[in-house]
Write an enzyme that holds these catalytic residues in place. Structure first.
Site, short mmCIF file in Angstrom:
data_model
loop_
_atom_site.label_atom_id
_atom_site.label_comp_id
_atom_site.label_asym_id
_atom_site.label_seq_id
_atom_site.Cartn_x
_atom_site.Cartn_y
_atom_site.Cartn_z
N GLY A 297 0.82 -1.21 0.00
CA GLY A 297 0.00 0.00 0.00
C GLY A 297 0.85 1.26 0.00
CG ASP A 298 3.45 2.00 3.21
OD1 ASP A 298 2.35 2.50 3.51
OD2 ASP A 298 4.16 1.36 4.02
CB ALA A 299 4.90 0.20 -3.03
#
Length: 356
Positions: A297-299
């Site tokens: 999700g961060d990516a």
């Protein structure tokens, strides 16, 4: 936007050293944890960190959701485009975090607390799921005074886009408010991530207060459901939730965009200026290629913001997010692949439009 991107992206979050391990369901039950969740450590969770080190094949990885995102964005942007702020201790773990950031070319502007250790986050991997337990320690001591320092505020003034995670509501809501107001007054782009299911109910008043400033809101399906319940949206349909959140009162002339990911299922994008919701299919990563899903999700947000900063359209932002998320799930932990990262659009990526 100008293509001089030096210092164009500024992010705030809690910089944490991740302690990651593959575990069994019994350990989750022992500590009353859910398989796919993110919580702050309570006193009963303190022994968990040493248990992972002593009894499991634990890996130490540079973490903290916001710093992970800013690292990924910087890998896709010209040199010196991104700056990250948060609080760390004066210890080896802080040096590890700064070293990982420097390796990606990410500039850091840490507040250093010499009296508390750098925060840690236990990452418990069970199959495709990950349960996160954060012991913020020094990270939770970040002070608004650091934001107001001339050298810090100069960084904020130079930026074009701001990214703050919902985790930062636990630390410095004054910083969130000041950056949001600056963004609005200077016609910049203010973005946030819900970050965890506990954020909307526990920090409901702060979320309500901040929502009018948010130009782009990110989240996943469980966070979207939590937001809907906390705000009484009376629906479990993620597309309807996205549209209702996009239509909430908004300061300024920009319509709000809401972006909800659902792992290997589709991604939903709603905007306050459209009756239709965009639904984007995800090309699944073969199971045999998955390391773990932590950091995907961060990516996604990293690649989305990198494209947005370069004036790319929403379709390209989402496609890039799917691509980089797919690269990260092939790693162990929230790591980016070694070597140069370069997004190449497919030319055939398009959403289905659904009227809400």
């Amino acid at each position: 936007m100008s293509q001089d991107l030096r210092g164009a992206l500024v992010g705030f979050c809690n910089p944490l050293l991740d302690i990651s391990a593959v575990v069994d369901d019994d350990l989750l039950k022992q500590y009353n944890l859910k398989a796919n969740d993110a919580i702050l450590a309570a006193p009963e969770h303190v022994p968990l960190f040493q248990t992972l080190i002593d009894s499991y094949d634990a890996k130490f990885l540079p973490g903290g959701a916001g710093q992970n995102t800013l690292r990924g964005a910087q890998l896709l942007l010209p040199a010196d485009s991104a700056v990250f702020m948060g609080a760390v201790g004066n210890d080896e773990n802080a040096k590890r975090l700064q070293g990982a950031a420097a390796k990606a070319g990410l500039r850091t502007n840490y507040m250093v607390n010499a009296e508390k250790p750098t925060g840690t986050c236990a990452l418990l991997i069970t199959g495709p799921n990950r349960s996160m337990v954060a012991n913020l320690s020094a990270a939770e001591t970040y002070k608004f005074e650091h934001t107001k320092k001339p050298e810090s505020w100069e960084v904020i003034e130079k930026a074009q886009v701001y990214y703050i995670t919902g985790f930062f509501f636990t630390v410095s809501p004054d910083t969130i408010e000041a950056v949001a107001k600056h963004s609005l007054e200077n016609n910049k782009t203010f973005t946030m991530n819900i970050s965890a299911p506990f954020v909307p109910p526990v920090y409901k008043e702060l979320v309500q207060k901040t929502m009018p400033y948010i130009d782009i809101l990110f989240g996943n399906e469980t966070e979207a459901a939590s937001l809907a319940e906390a705000f009484g949206l009376d629906t479990t349909d993620i597309k309807v939730i996205a549209k209702k959140v996009a239509d909430m009162p908004k300061n300024g002339s920009k319509p709000r965009m809401v972006v909800f990911t659902q792992g290997d299922k589709n991604t939903v994008v709603a905007s306050g200026d459209s009756d239709s919701v965009r639904v984007y299919d995800v090309v699944p990563v073969p199971k045999e290629e998955i390391g773990d899903t932590n950091g995907a999700g961060d990516a996604f947000v990293a690649a989305f913001l990198a494209q947005h900063l370069q004036d790319k359209n929403v379709d390209l932002c989402v496609e890039a997010g799917h691509w980089l998320g797919g690269q990260v799930v092939r790693q162990i932990g929230p790591n980016y692949p070694e070597g140069e990262l370069k997004f190449v659009q497919s030319g055939s990526f398009a959403p289905v439009y659904e009227k809400i």
